[in-house]
Write an enzyme that holds these catalytic residues in place. Structure first.
Site, mmCIF file in Angstrom:
data_model
loop_
_atom_site.group_PDB
_atom_site.id
_atom_site.type_symbol
_atom_site.label_atom_id
_atom_site.label_comp_id
_atom_site.label_asym_id
_atom_site.label_seq_id
_atom_site.Cartn_x
_atom_site.Cartn_y
_atom_site.Cartn_z
ATOM 1 N N SER A 14 0.913 -1.171 0.091
ATOM 2 C CA SER A 14 0.014 0.022 -0.053
ATOM 3 C C SER A 14 0.880 1.333 -0.061
ATOM 4 O O SER A 14 2.176 0.999 0.242
ATOM 5 C CB SER A 14 -0.875 -0.071 1.238
ATOM 6 O OG SER A 14 -0.096 0.021 2.443
ATOM 7 N N GLY A 19 -3.818 6.558 -5.821
ATOM 8 C CA GLY A 19 -4.622 7.781 -6.142
ATOM 9 C C GLY A 19 -4.253 8.783 -6.963
ATOM 10 O O GLY A 19 -4.708 9.595 -7.890
ATOM 11 N N ASP A 71 -8.007 10.850 -1.386
ATOM 12 C CA ASP A 71 -7.805 10.589 -2.747
ATOM 13 C C ASP A 71 -8.597 11.602 -3.613
ATOM 14 O O ASP A 71 -8.376 12.161 -4.803
ATOM 15 C CB ASP A 71 -7.994 9.343 -3.337
ATOM 16 C CG ASP A 71 -6.842 8.442 -3.047
ATOM 17 O OD1 ASP A 71 -5.510 8.954 -3.016
ATOM 18 O OD2 ASP A 71 -6.789 7.196 -3.021
ATOM 19 N N THR A 192 6.274 -7.490 -8.996
ATOM 20 C CA THR A 192 5.192 -7.343 -10.058
ATOM 21 C C THR A 192 4.631 -8.494 -10.645
ATOM 22 O O THR A 192 3.216 -8.829 -10.747
ATOM 23 C CB THR A 192 5.842 -6.496 -11.280
ATOM 24 O OG1 THR A 192 6.287 -5.389 -10.741
ATOM 25 C CG2 THR A 192 4.949 -6.125 -12.213
ATOM 26 N N GLN A 193 5.399 -9.731 -10.825
ATOM 27 C CA GLN A 193 4.936 -10.890 -11.531
ATOM 28 C C GLN A 193 3.843 -11.372 -10.517
ATOM 29 O O GLN A 193 2.628 -11.997 -10.825
ATOM 30 C CB GLN A 193 6.114 -11.785 -11.830
ATOM 31 C CG GLN A 193 7.106 -11.577 -12.733
ATOM 32 C CD GLN A 193 8.450 -12.343 -12.872
ATOM 33 O OE1 GLN A 193 7.965 -13.699 -12.649
ATOM 34 N NE2 GLN A 193 9.403 -12.111 -13.003
ATOM 35 N N LYS A 224 11.089 -7.804 -19.529
ATOM 36 C CA LYS A 224 10.622 -9.045 -18.731
ATOM 37 C C LYS A 224 9.397 -8.951 -18.075
ATOM 38 O O LYS A 224 8.714 -9.870 -18.086
ATOM 39 C CB LYS A 224 11.756 -8.752 -17.505
ATOM 40 C CG LYS A 224 12.113 -10.222 -16.686
ATOM 41 C CD LYS A 224 13.182 -10.026 -15.819
ATOM 42 C CE LYS A 224 13.337 -11.033 -15.087
ATOM 43 N NZ LYS A 224 14.247 -10.970 -14.139
ATOM 44 N N GLY A 350 -8.651 21.229 13.451
ATOM 45 C CA GLY A 350 -8.540 20.180 14.456
ATOM 46 C C GLY A 350 -9.654 19.979 15.494
ATOM 47 O O GLY A 350 -10.615 20.806 15.395
ATOM 48 N N CYS A 377 -10.320 27.376 10.384
ATOM 49 C CA CYS A 377 -11.330 26.657 10.984
ATOM 50 C C CYS A 377 -10.919 26.702 12.554
ATOM 51 O O CYS A 377 -11.341 27.719 13.097
ATOM 52 C CB CYS A 377 -11.531 25.040 10.567
ATOM 53 S SG CYS A 377 -13.059 24.542 11.021
ATOM 54 N N HIS A 503 -12.416 25.720 5.245
ATOM 55 C CA HIS A 503 -11.066 25.164 4.849
ATOM 56 C C HIS A 503 -10.911 25.665 3.454
ATOM 57 O O HIS A 503 -11.178 24.503 2.617
ATOM 58 C CB HIS A 503 -11.349 23.612 5.114
ATOM 59 C CG HIS A 503 -11.432 23.168 6.451
ATOM 60 N ND1 HIS A 503 -10.218 22.912 7.437
ATOM 61 C CD2 HIS A 503 -12.471 22.730 7.369
ATOM 62 C CE1 HIS A 503 -10.594 22.596 8.590
ATOM 63 N NE2 HIS A 503 -11.834 22.652 8.475
ATOM 64 N N GLU A 505 -8.274 25.545 1.885
ATOM 65 C CA GLU A 505 -7.216 24.513 1.393
ATOM 66 C C GLU A 505 -7.771 23.431 0.465
ATOM 67 O O GLU A 505 -7.302 22.924 -0.437
ATOM 68 C CB GLU A 505 -6.490 23.852 2.514
ATOM 69 C CG GLU A 505 -6.906 22.887 3.258
ATOM 70 C CD GLU A 505 -7.536 23.437 4.630
ATOM 71 O OE1 GLU A 505 -8.133 24.634 4.435
ATOM 72 O OE2 GLU A 505 -8.099 22.740 5.518
HETATM 73 N N1 GLN Z 1 -13.039 21.276 16.676
HETATM 74 C C1 GLN Z 1 -13.765 22.501 15.842
HETATM 75 C C2 GLN Z 1 -15.215 22.418 15.620
HETATM 76 O O1 GLN Z 1 -15.749 21.426 15.497
HETATM 77 C C3 GLN Z 1 -13.009 23.008 14.559
HETATM 78 C C4 GLN Z 1 -12.993 21.845 13.535
HETATM 79 C C5 GLN Z 1 -12.159 22.013 12.389
HETATM 80 O O2 GLN Z 1 -11.292 22.524 12.666
HETATM 81 N N2 GLN Z 1 -12.195 21.380 11.054
HETATM 82 O O3 GLN Z 1 -15.979 23.380 15.338
#
Ligand code: GLN
Length: 526
Positions: A14, A19, A71, A192-193, A224, A350, A377, A503, A505
């Site tokens: 793995s 992906g 992914d 691979t084989q 090969k 987080g 966030c 977010h 990103e």
């Molecule tokens: N823990 C925070 C919330 O639930 C922030 C969540 C996050 O950063 N994605 O609001």
């Protein structure tokens, strides 16, 4: 033209980058074709939303609010598509559907079996997506490694598809590993084989083999593999180890992968990588360099923050500035020494209280030293807490996520969120609009009044504290259209101090970097 299918499987190990391989193949064919990527995961969770990112990598969120495998981040970034919830099929989802059908009496009189009932359901699901999207090409990535019990049913369904869609409409691509053992110094084909043999036992005969390797595969090894695995030598493609994943489509093109697929599927969609190559070249040859502190909880696993890392790569490609990320473990933050070595601070998303005090301290230092800060966030929530405590004088201010007894719950679950019980508990998930304040930093960065970013959180800035925060100089530069939810904040007198409840990103692309990240990196560059 009937819909064509590319099935991507993996062998040997793995983590070989299936992906990215699937996404890169898609990128190379996307010029003229409408492509839908589908990912099949063997685990029994309905979605990865409840999995620890430390174990599983980042949970990616789609516009429609689905929590999906990371992914999908690669697919969206390489294919320029907006993916949808039902493009991710997990065994958890499949079993849910089978049980529902059985209870409803759909199989009445029958013994419900893996074959044909489960495999039919998998194929019907893919068929449904095809009906909804009318794509020219579907790329199905089968998670895991051939030989795993978990993905057998998906592989069996793919085997059956040959007959259903016709052999000229489906291509099997198998990603394996071609090691160069130390001391031997020679590319080895045995893994691979063996992996291809496992696949053949399941009735799947790969058309194209991608061998992940530290070096370009030699003509000898290609011959090969060709002899042992019944593929043409030109259908053995190097999956080179690269520093930067955006190089993979370039490598695949050079190795002749698009022609292989064109021939097999009788399609023609030649890639145009000119712009892409230029951007990759910029990443490779930066003329500036900055260091950004990433203050998170899962600093040991870069996969947990994959989209943030990619967002910085997108900035590098456009600004020719290398962004070194310095991972600062928030739980162990004791002194401010790290601050002298960085040009900016990011506090990413987080959950839970671990490390939150360290992150709040980091934000205080960044604010007081006027070091560029970007909060994502949780990063916004902690910036609000820091400001409430140290600027508004609200001692003990906190989020009720960290401290249910706080005297000043500046971050809290709003009553309307408490009412939501579906999917991920009380989470606000998916794309939401924000109205940006004219004249604000974020407004000028986005160049738009209304923007959509994706969310994944429970808590919000508590409306009871909006006034006091504003009075003390915090600008709410983006609000939900009803004016209730804080989506963006900034401290305009500082060099760069912006945060968002979203977010951004998740929507950054190589061709279109996130405006907020771009603004932050520019500020770090000085
Ligand atoms: N823990 C925070 C919330 O639930 C922030 C969540 C996050 O950063 N994605 O609001």
């Amino acid at each position: 033209m009937p819909t064509k299918y590319i099935i991507v499987t993996g062998g040997v190990l793995s983590g070989l980058g299936k992906g990215i391989a699937a996404a890169s193949i898609g990128h190379l064919l996307s010029a003229k074709l409408k492509i839908v990527p589908i990912k099949c995961d063997g685990y029994l969770n309905v979605d990865p939303g409840t999995m620890n990112p430390f174990e599983h990598g980042e949970v990616f969120v789609l516009d429609d609010g689905a929590e999906v495998d990371m992914d999908f981040g690669h697919y969206e970034r390489f294919l320029g598509v907006r993916c949808k919830s039902n493009w991710n099929l997990t065994m958890g989802k499949v079993f849910n559907m089978v049980r529902k059908k059985e209870r409803r009496g759909d199989y009445l009189g029958k013994t419900v079996q893996y074959i044909p009932h489960v495999t039919d359901l998998i194929k019907d699901h893919i068929g449904q997506v095809v009906k909804e999207e009318s794509p020219d090409l579907v790329i199905v990535e089968i998670g895991g490694t051939v030989g795993d019990i978990e993905n057998e049913l998906f592989l069996e369904a793919m085997r059956q598809m040959k007959k259903d869609v016709g052999r000229n409409n489906i291509v099997f691509v198998h990603l394996t590993y071609v090691p160069i053992p130390a001391g031997v110094n020679e590319q080895k084909s045995k893994p691979t084989q063996q992996s291809v043999n496992l696949l053949k036992q399941r009735g799947i005969f790969p058309d194209i083999i991608i061998g992940r390797s530290p070096e370009f595969l030699t003509p000898e090894i290609k011959t090969k593999i060709s002899n042992f695995c019944d593929v043409k030598p030109e259908a053995v493609i190097t999956g080179l180890d690269v520093d930067d994943i955006y190089e993979i489509p370039i490598i695949f093109e050079r190795e002749g992968l698009p022609e292989n697929i064109h021939k097999r599927l009788n399609i023609y969609s030649p890639p145009d990588l000119r712009k892409w190559k230029k951007l990759v070249e910029n990443i490779r040859n930066p003329d500036k360099e900055i260091t950004v502190a990433m203050c998170g909880k899962y600093t040991k696993l870069e996969d947990s923050y994959a989209s943030i890392i990619e967002s910085f790569n997108h900035c590098s490609a456009h600004l020719r500035c290398k962004v070194n990320l310095k991972w600062v473990e928030a739980t162990g933050l004791k002194d401010a020494a790290w601050l002298d070595q960085v040009d900016g601070l990011v506090v990413p998303g987080g959950f839970g209280s671990r490390g939150s005090e360290g992150k709040i301290e980091a934000i205080r230092l960044a604010r007081e030293s006027n070091i560029p800060f970007l909060g994502l966030c949780l990063g916004l929530q902690l910036a609000v807490i820091e400001f409430a405590r140290h600027v508004c004088g609200l001692d003990g201010a906190n989020s009720t996520e960290m401290d249910a007894e706080t005297p000043h719950p500046v971050i809290d679950i709003l009553p309307e969120q408490r009412a939501v019980t579906e999917k991920g508990g009380t989470m606000r998930l998916g794309a939401y609009p924000a109205l940006l304040t004219e004249g604000s930093v974020v407004h000028s960065l986005y160049g738009a009044k209304k923007v959509y970013e994706r969310h994944r959180h429970r808590y919000e800035v508590n409306p009871d504290y909006h006034e006091v925060l504003k009075e003390k100089g915090m600008v709410f530069s983006g609000m939900s259209p009803d004016g209730k939810l804080v989506e963006f904040i900034e401290l305009p007198e500082l060099k760069f101090f912006c945060a968002t409840q979203a977010h951004p990103e998740l929507k950054s692309r190589m061709e279109f970097p996130s405006p907020l990240f771009l603004g932050f990196v520019k500020a770090c560059m000085g």
